[in-house]
Design a protein around this motif. Sequence first.
Motif, PDB file in Angstrom:
ATOM      1  N   TYR A 242       0.804  -1.218   0.000  1.00  0.00           N
ATOM      2  CA  TYR A 242       0.000   0.000   0.000  1.00  0.00           C
ATOM      3  C   TYR A 242       0.842   1.276   0.000  1.00  0.00           C
ATOM      4  O   TYR A 242       0.311   2.361  -0.249  1.00  0.00           O
TER       5      TYR A 242
ATOM      6  N   ASP B 144      -8.388   3.632  -1.949  1.00  0.00           N
ATOM      7  CA  ASP B 144      -8.257   3.074  -0.615  1.00  0.00           C
ATOM      8  C   ASP B 144      -8.169   1.548  -0.722  1.00  0.00           C
ATOM      9  O   ASP B 144      -8.431   0.960  -1.773  1.00  0.00           O
ATOM     10  N   ARG B 145      -7.796   0.923   0.357  1.00  0.00           N
ATOM     11  CA  ARG B 145      -7.528  -0.513   0.337  1.00  0.00           C
ATOM     12  C   ARG B 145      -8.752  -1.341  -0.040  1.00  0.00           C
ATOM     13  O   ARG B 145      -8.658  -2.312  -0.805  1.00  0.00           O
TER      14      ARG B 145
ATOM     15  N   PRO C  70     -12.524   4.380   2.734  1.00  0.00           N
ATOM     16  CA  PRO C  70     -12.513   5.810   2.413  1.00  0.00           C
ATOM     17  C   PRO C  70     -12.719   6.704   3.618  1.00  0.00           C
ATOM     18  O   PRO C  70     -12.433   7.890   3.568  1.00  0.00           O
TER      19      PRO C  70
ATOM     20  N   THR D 140     -11.138   6.271   6.427  1.00  0.00           N
ATOM     21  CA  THR D 140      -9.939   6.191   7.249  1.00  0.00           C
ATOM     22  C   THR D 140      -9.058   7.398   6.962  1.00  0.00           C
ATOM     23  O   THR D 140      -8.781   7.704   5.809  1.00  0.00           O
TER      24      THR D 140
ATOM     25  N   ASP E 255      -6.194   7.112   4.475  1.00  0.00           N
ATOM     26  CA  ASP E 255      -6.492   6.637   3.135  1.00  0.00           C
ATOM     27  C   ASP E 255      -7.364   7.641   2.401  1.00  0.00           C
ATOM     28  O   ASP E 255      -7.927   8.538   3.001  1.00  0.00           O
ATOM     29  N   THR E 256      -7.504   7.465   1.114  1.00  0.00           N
ATOM     30  CA  THR E 256      -8.419   8.303   0.369  1.00  0.00           C
ATOM     31  C   THR E 256      -9.121   7.463  -0.657  1.00  0.00           C
ATOM     32  O   THR E 256      -8.609   6.441  -1.104  1.00  0.00           O
TER      33      THR E 256
END
Length: 339
Positions: free
Chosen positions: A236, A253-254, A325, A327, A330-331
């Motif tokens: 990541y 995001d993941r 999203p 978090t 993250d984006t």
Amino acid sequence: MTFQAHRLSVAPMMDWTDRQCRYFHRLLSKNTLLYTEMVTTGAVLHGDRERLLGFDAAEHPVALQLGGSDPADLAACARIAEEWGYDEVNLNVGCPSDRVQSGRFGACLMAEPDLVARLVGAMREAVSIPVTVKSRIAIDEMEEWPTLDHFVRTVSAAGCTHFIVHARKAWLKGLSPKENRDIPPLRHDLVHRLKQERPHLTIAINGGIRSLDEAEEHLAGLDGVMIGRAAYETPYLLADADRRVFGGAPGPDRHAAVAAMASYAEERMSRGTPLSAITRHMLGLFQGLPGARAWRRHISENAHRPGAGPDLLLAAAALVRGGGPDTATDTAEGQLTPA
């Protein structure tokens, strides 16, 4: 392929950077240059090319790394690489394994810069795409700076302008390939010196770089950074590469990446690719988040089972808290399919 792509790349790694791995990495970063595993000239000329060379168009920019020591064979393989649509062809002068040495290619070629110059010359005459060289700084008892300096001077005289240097010496006897990635001391300073003394060449550094912070430090004085195990073990980090290294938008995001990989897995499984061949590259995606161990365990214990399908990825991701999203780190921006 633009010069910009070379600012960050993922190293060619045997048994790791196959087409499934590269598709996953491309989801996370649209701009990072990706490399195949090393493929020998004999395999390209006589083997199953679809299995060895096939890649998804979404993987661009992507480079083929070749291993060999015969000018005619390497020229022929470079032509094949260009025909298959690769953006670059790279000559391996860094792998220290016994199998590679027995074939007179890889790191042992550091002792034969005149031969490498002929190899590069033959490849460059055969294709219009860039021909690059990935090397060590030296091998065995050879002095590090004099060896690297002479090697680059000789090979660049044959027209090679782009060198990726793994900043460790390789010991061909006494150390395993794994030990050669860790035990010889890192000499990042020698790669920076190389760039300072040959500013007209494109110089990228490889070896021991674990984060984008470190990559940015090296980019202050070099043209490119190649990340290896860090990109595989904690993939990541690539999701912020487009913003930090290339000045673009961050990656997905993941959880969005998992959803995209589930769609990819469905398509690849319809062509006979086992689910486990895809999921094994994704185990480090949630590294550092609560539930990351549950994610890894669920995939490791179930992906190989008969009947396992793409929904397994979504079920495993549901075990993780964070990484979506909402978090902070993250984006949700970025494409959800490779561009």
